[in-house]
Design a protein around this motif. Sequence first.
Motif, PDB file in Angstrom:
ATOM      1  N   ASN A 152      45.131  56.205  14.886  1.00  0.00           N
ATOM      2  CA  ASN A 152      45.997  56.785  13.857  1.00  0.00           C
ATOM      3  C   ASN A 152      47.305  57.297  14.463  1.00  0.00           C
ATOM      4  N   GLU A 153      47.217  57.886  15.659  1.00  0.00           N
ATOM      5  CA  GLU A 153      48.422  58.375  16.328  1.00  0.00           C
ATOM      6  C   GLU A 153      49.336  57.213  16.732  1.00  0.00           C
ATOM      7  N   VAL A 154      48.744  56.104  17.172  1.00  0.00           N
ATOM      8  CA  VAL A 154      49.546  54.935  17.524  1.00  0.00           C
ATOM      9  C   VAL A 154      50.282  54.418  16.285  1.00  0.00           C
ATOM     10  N   ARG A 155      49.601  54.384  15.143  1.00  0.00           N
ATOM     11  CA  ARG A 155      50.247  53.952  13.900  1.00  0.00           C
ATOM     12  C   ARG A 155      51.412  54.887  13.532  1.00  0.00           C
ATOM     13  N   ASN A 156      51.217  56.178  13.748  1.00  0.00           N
ATOM     14  CA  ASN A 156      52.254  57.143  13.397  1.00  0.00           C
ATOM     15  C   ASN A 156      53.465  57.044  14.319  1.00  0.00           C
ATOM     16  N   ARG A 157      53.237  56.753  15.598  1.00  0.00           N
ATOM     17  CA  ARG A 157      54.338  56.739  16.564  1.00  0.00           C
ATOM     18  C   ARG A 157      55.058  55.392  16.615  1.00  0.00           C
TER      19      ARG A 157
ATOM     20  N   PRO B 146      61.946  41.206  13.544  1.00  0.00           N
ATOM     21  CA  PRO B 146      61.538  40.104  14.436  1.00  0.00           C
ATOM     22  C   PRO B 146      61.256  40.517  15.879  1.00  0.00           C
ATOM     23  N   GLY B 147      61.883  41.579  16.366  1.00  0.00           N
ATOM     24  CA  GLY B 147      61.670  41.994  17.744  1.00  0.00           C
ATOM     25  C   GLY B 147      60.638  43.084  17.914  1.00  0.00           C
ATOM     26  N   ALA B 148      59.923  43.422  16.862  1.00  0.00           N
ATOM     27  CA  ALA B 148      58.961  44.521  16.927  1.00  0.00           C
ATOM     28  C   ALA B 148      57.667  44.076  17.595  1.00  0.00           C
ATOM     29  N   PRO B 149      56.969  45.010  18.257  1.00  0.00           N
ATOM     30  CA  PRO B 149      55.652  44.678  18.804  1.00  0.00           C
ATOM     31  C   PRO B 149      54.629  44.545  17.685  1.00  0.00           C
ATOM     32  N   ALA B 150      53.479  43.996  18.022  1.00  0.00           N
ATOM     33  CA  ALA B 150      52.390  43.850  17.053  1.00  0.00           C
ATOM     34  C   ALA B 150      51.074  44.144  17.759  1.00  0.00           C
ATOM     35  N   PHE B 151      50.307  45.054  17.204  1.00  0.00           N
ATOM     36  CA  PHE B 151      49.064  45.483  17.830  1.00  0.00           C
ATOM     37  C   PHE B 151      47.865  45.154  16.945  1.00  0.00           C
ATOM     38  N   ASP B 152      46.777  44.780  17.582  1.00  0.00           N
ATOM     39  CA  ASP B 152      45.503  44.518  16.898  1.00  0.00           C
ATOM     40  C   ASP B 152      44.566  45.657  17.284  1.00  0.00           C
ATOM     41  N   LEU B 153      44.471  46.673  16.415  1.00  0.00           N
ATOM     42  CA  LEU B 153      43.718  47.881  16.736  1.00  0.00           C
ATOM     43  C   LEU B 153      42.226  47.694  16.534  1.00  0.00           C
TER      44      LEU B 153
END
Length: 255
Positions: free
Chosen positions: A108-113, A124-131
């Motif tokens: 949840n903190e990663v999503r908030n930050r 287009p230049g944003a990171p993408a995470f698979d939590l």
Amino acid sequence: MKLKFLGTGTSQGVPVIGCTCEVCTSENPKDSRLRSSVMVTTDEHRKILIDCGPDFRQQMLANHEHTVDLTLLTHEHNDHVIGLDDVRPLIFKSGKDMPLYCYSRVGNEVRNRFPYAFADVRYPGAPAFDLHEIENKPFTVLDTEITPVEVIHYKITAFGYKFKKLAYLTDAGFISDTEKEKLNDLDVLIVNCIRKFDPHPAHFILPDVIALFEELKPKKMFLTHISHHLGLHDIEDTLLPSGMHLAYDGMEINF
């Protein structure tokens, strides 16, 4: 398997900005400590990063590391997660979202930050995470069994991680007897040690880790998350009990 220390320092790093103590002005590379993180290389040569702090980019370049297959997070403090934006080149190269394994609270903190990494329509230049939210029980990923070890860090819980007979614990100030059972019969125990004497509300100090070493009796213990208050590496390392050592940036352990 292999573990490499990408960083062995506290949240401020060593040298500390503006400090002129003997550690911060030392010319010995072992006294320069980036924020704590390690890279585990599995038997299948896959790369598991534990924590991704503000020095991540510098650590990857300095250690000639080119890939990360997944990231484990111990907890949500900035010195352990704020470098996640710098994972972008690896995401772009692989064409895949970066898998992150952590507590639900940490997720949840990663999503908030990093809200832009989870937007429905991403830049287009944003990171993408698979939590992947994990609990305090073993799980297998990349053909590797990983056992979380729950510790108390001031008023929050954090995870250490155990691979085979090696355990990596950072930002611990207390470990319950139940969790200590996971740390019996270890070849290698890596644990945080912020300084020598003055008690700390969130971290082990040297007498704590010596007591832990005597209680759990791992074959070897390495100290990490070290501040400039612990002293010069080449002096303090010789004063530790036999089998205990100060880790340093770039150090590798085969296990």
